[in-house]
Design a protein around this motif. Sequence first.
Motif, PDB file in Angstrom:
ATOM      1  N   LEU A 128      38.905  93.209  22.421  1.00 37.67           N
ATOM      2  CA  LEU A 128      39.316  92.585  23.678  1.00 37.67           C
ATOM      3  C   LEU A 128      40.769  92.936  24.000  1.00 37.67           C
ATOM      4  O   LEU A 128      41.087  93.364  25.116  1.00 37.67           O
ATOM      5  CB  LEU A 128      39.140  91.067  23.597  1.00 37.67           C
ATOM      6  N   ILE A 129      41.641  92.756  23.024  1.00 35.49           N
ATOM      7  CA  ILE A 129      43.064  93.038  23.238  1.00 35.49           C
ATOM      8  C   ILE A 129      43.262  94.515  23.586  1.00 35.49           C
ATOM      9  O   ILE A 129      44.009  94.849  24.521  1.00 35.49           O
ATOM     10  CB  ILE A 129      43.886  92.641  21.999  1.00 35.49           C
ATOM     11  N   ALA A 130      42.599  95.380  22.858  1.00 37.18           N
ATOM     12  CA  ALA A 130      42.724  96.818  23.117  1.00 37.18           C
ATOM     13  C   ALA A 130      42.244  97.159  24.524  1.00 37.18           C
ATOM     14  O   ALA A 130      42.914  97.900  25.256  1.00 37.18           O
ATOM     15  CB  ALA A 130      41.943  97.607  22.078  1.00 37.18           C
ATOM     16  N   PHE A 131      41.100  96.609  24.913  1.00 38.35           N
ATOM     17  CA  PHE A 131      40.561  96.963  26.224  1.00 38.35           C
ATOM     18  C   PHE A 131      41.453  96.480  27.358  1.00 38.35           C
ATOM     19  O   PHE A 131      41.754  97.233  28.286  1.00 38.35           O
ATOM     20  CB  PHE A 131      39.137  96.434  26.443  1.00 38.35           C
ATOM     21  N   VAL A 132      41.867  95.220  27.320  1.00 44.72           N
ATOM     22  CA  VAL A 132      42.657  94.684  28.442  1.00 44.72           C
ATOM     23  C   VAL A 132      43.979  95.439  28.567  1.00 44.72           C
ATOM     24  O   VAL A 132      44.411  95.766  29.678  1.00 44.72           O
ATOM     25  CB  VAL A 132      42.882  93.163  28.300  1.00 44.72           C
ATOM     26  N   ASN A 133      44.604  95.769  27.451  1.00 46.81           N
ATOM     27  CA  ASN A 133      45.845  96.530  27.524  1.00 46.81           C
ATOM     28  C   ASN A 133      45.602  97.961  27.983  1.00 46.81           C
ATOM     29  O   ASN A 133      46.400  98.518  28.746  1.00 46.81           O
ATOM     30  CB  ASN A 133      46.587  96.444  26.188  1.00 46.81           C
ATOM     31  N   PHE A 134      44.498  98.565  27.585  1.00 47.94           N
ATOM     32  CA  PHE A 134      44.093  99.882  28.089  1.00 47.94           C
ATOM     33  C   PHE A 134      43.876  99.811  29.601  1.00 47.94           C
ATOM     34  O   PHE A 134      44.396 100.630  30.360  1.00 47.94           O
ATOM     35  CB  PHE A 134      42.814 100.330  27.374  1.00 47.94           C
ATOM     36  N   GLN A 135      43.120  98.817  30.038  1.00 49.27           N
ATOM     37  CA  GLN A 135      42.814  98.652  31.456  1.00 49.27           C
ATOM     38  C   GLN A 135      44.101  98.506  32.269  1.00 49.27           C
ATOM     39  O   GLN A 135      44.242  99.111  33.335  1.00 49.27           O
ATOM     40  CB  GLN A 135      41.915  97.420  31.646  1.00 49.27           C
ATOM     41  N   THR A 136      45.036  97.726  31.751  1.00 45.85           N
ATOM     42  CA  THR A 136      46.307  97.522  32.433  1.00 45.85           C
ATOM     43  C   THR A 136      47.057  98.834  32.597  1.00 45.85           C
ATOM     44  O   THR A 136      47.580  99.141  33.674  1.00 45.85           O
ATOM     45  CB  THR A 136      47.183  96.528  31.630  1.00 45.85           C
ATOM     46  N   ARG A 137      47.097  99.619  31.539  1.00 47.10           N
ATOM     47  CA  ARG A 137      47.846 100.872  31.591  1.00 47.10           C
ATOM     48  C   ARG A 137      47.172 101.922  32.474  1.00 47.10           C
ATOM     49  O   ARG A 137      47.849 102.647  33.213  1.00 47.10           O
ATOM     50  CB  ARG A 137      48.075 101.393  30.178  1.00 47.10           C
ATOM     51  N   VAL A 138      45.864 101.993  32.427  1.00 47.50           N
ATOM     52  CA  VAL A 138      45.163 102.940  33.299  1.00 47.50           C
ATOM     53  C   VAL A 138      45.356 102.551  34.765  1.00 47.50           C
ATOM     54  O   VAL A 138      45.660 103.409  35.609  1.00 47.50           O
ATOM     55  CB  VAL A 138      43.661 103.032  32.940  1.00 47.50           C
ATOM     56  N   ALA A 139      45.206 101.269  35.063  1.00 51.76           N
ATOM     57  CA  ALA A 139      45.393 100.823  36.454  1.00 51.76           C
ATOM     58  C   ALA A 139      46.828 101.091  36.926  1.00 51.76           C
ATOM     59  O   ALA A 139      47.037 101.547  38.057  1.00 51.76           O
ATOM     60  CB  ALA A 139      45.050  99.335  36.582  1.00 51.76           C
ATOM     61  N   ALA A 140      47.813 100.840  36.063  1.00 53.70           N
ATOM     62  CA  ALA A 140      49.209 101.107  36.430  1.00 53.70           C
ATOM     63  C   ALA A 140      49.417 102.598  36.684  1.00 53.70           C
ATOM     64  O   ALA A 140      50.102 102.981  37.659  1.00 53.70           O
ATOM     65  CB  ALA A 140      50.141 100.605  35.334  1.00 53.70           C
ATOM     66  N   GLY A 141      48.847 103.443  35.826  1.00 51.58           N
ATOM     67  CA  GLY A 141      48.962 104.880  36.021  1.00 51.58           C
ATOM     68  C   GLY A 141      48.318 105.332  37.317  1.00 51.58           C
ATOM     69  O   GLY A 141      48.885 106.170  38.058  1.00 51.58           O
ATOM     70  N   LEU A 142      47.155 104.801  37.619  1.00 50.06           N
ATOM     71  CA  LEU A 142      46.481 105.158  38.875  1.00 50.06           C
ATOM     72  C   LEU A 142      47.286 104.695  40.078  1.00 50.06           C
ATOM     73  O   LEU A 142      47.359 105.406  41.100  1.00 50.06           O
ATOM     74  CB  LEU A 142      45.068 104.588  38.900  1.00 50.06           C
ATOM     75  N   ARG A 143      47.891 103.520  39.993  1.00 52.44           N
ATOM     76  CA  ARG A 143      48.739 103.039  41.088  1.00 52.44           C
ATOM     77  C   ARG A 143      49.912 103.997  41.308  1.00 52.44           C
ATOM     78  O   ARG A 143      50.284 104.273  42.454  1.00 52.44           O
ATOM     79  CB  ARG A 143      49.262 101.636  40.805  1.00 52.44           C
ATOM     80  N   LEU A 144      50.503 104.482  40.213  1.00 56.01           N
ATOM     81  CA  LEU A 144      51.619 105.435  40.336  1.00 56.01           C
ATOM     82  C   LEU A 144      51.146 106.731  40.990  1.00 56.01           C
ATOM     83  O   LEU A 144      51.817 107.271  41.874  1.00 56.01           O
ATOM     84  CB  LEU A 144      52.221 105.724  38.970  1.00 56.01           C
ATOM     85  N   LEU A 145      50.001 107.241  40.553  1.00 60.15           N
ATOM     86  CA  LEU A 145      49.471 108.464  41.158  1.00 60.15           C
ATOM     87  C   LEU A 145      49.158 108.254  42.629  1.00 60.15           C
ATOM     88  O   LEU A 145      49.387 109.141  43.464  1.00 60.15           O
ATOM     89  CB  LEU A 145      48.209 108.905  40.414  1.00 60.15           C
ATOM     90  N   ARG A 146      48.648 107.089  42.938  1.00 60.19           N
ATOM     91  CA  ARG A 146      48.266 106.768  44.306  1.00 60.19           C
ATOM     92  C   ARG A 146      49.486 106.711  45.226  1.00 60.19           C
ATOM     93  O   ARG A 146      49.433 107.084  46.389  1.00 60.19           O
ATOM     94  CB  ARG A 146      47.547 105.422  44.307  1.00 60.19           C
ATOM     95  N   SER A 147      50.611 106.245  44.683  1.00 63.12           N
ATOM     96  CA  SER A 147      51.811 106.087  45.501  1.00 63.12           C
ATOM     97  C   SER A 147      52.621 107.377  45.619  1.00 63.12           C
ATOM     98  O   SER A 147      53.546 107.453  46.417  1.00 63.12           O
ATOM     99  CB  SER A 147      52.702 104.981  44.924  1.00 63.12           C
ATOM    100  N   ALA A 148      52.264 108.388  44.840  1.00 60.64           N
ATOM    101  CA  ALA A 148      53.036 109.643  44.848  1.00 60.64           C
ATOM    102  C   ALA A 148      52.738 110.480  46.063  1.00 60.64           C
ATOM    103  O   ALA A 148      51.757 110.429  46.700  1.00 60.64           O
ATOM    104  CB  ALA A 148      52.721 110.428  43.584  1.00 60.64           C
TER     105      ALA A 148
END
Length: 160
Positions: free
Chosen positions: A140-160
Motif C-alpha cells: 500500500l505504502i509503495a503504491f500510493v507513493n508511486f502513484q503520487t510521483r507518477v502523477a506529479a511527473g505527468l503534471r510537470l510534462l503536461r505543463s511544459a
Amino acid sequence: MSDAIDRAAGLTPQEALYRTRRLRPEFVDGAEQCRASVLTPADDQGLAAELRLALALRMAKLNQDAALQHDYQTQLARYQPAATLLALAEGAQPADEPLATLARHTDLITQQPTQATEQHIRLLEQAGLTAPQIVALSELIAFVNFQTRVAAGLRLLRSA
C-alpha cells in the motif's frame, strides 16, 4: 478509459500525454490493477479497506497532492469511517496500537524511506501485525507513493 493516475494528473483523452500513456497499455492496466489490489483486495489480510484508504489519504496529505487527497477522501467517505480513522487520515498521531505504529511507519516510509531499518519491521510485529499484514501495508505504502510521483511527473510534462 481514464485511470486513477490520469485523474490525479488531470489528463483527458484529448491530450497527447494521455494517448502516449496508452502506448504502453500494460503499464496503465498494471497500475490500475495494483491500485485495486492494495486498496480493496479480495483478501484484506485483516487490514480493512477503510484503514487502507485512511492511510492512503494520510500519504496524499504528506505528499501535498491535492488531487489524490480529494480522490482518497471521496473513497474513504463511502465507508463512513470511525472518528479514529478520520483523524488518522488527517494526520493525527493515534494513541492506540496498532494504529500508532501504522501511522509512524507510514509517515517514515513516505517522508524518509532511506531511514527505515529492519527495526521498523520489528516494531510492526510488536504492534501485532502478521507477516502478511506487513507485506500488505508495504505494498500500500509503495503504491500510493508511486502513484503520487507518477502523477506529479505527468503534471510537470503536461505543463511544459
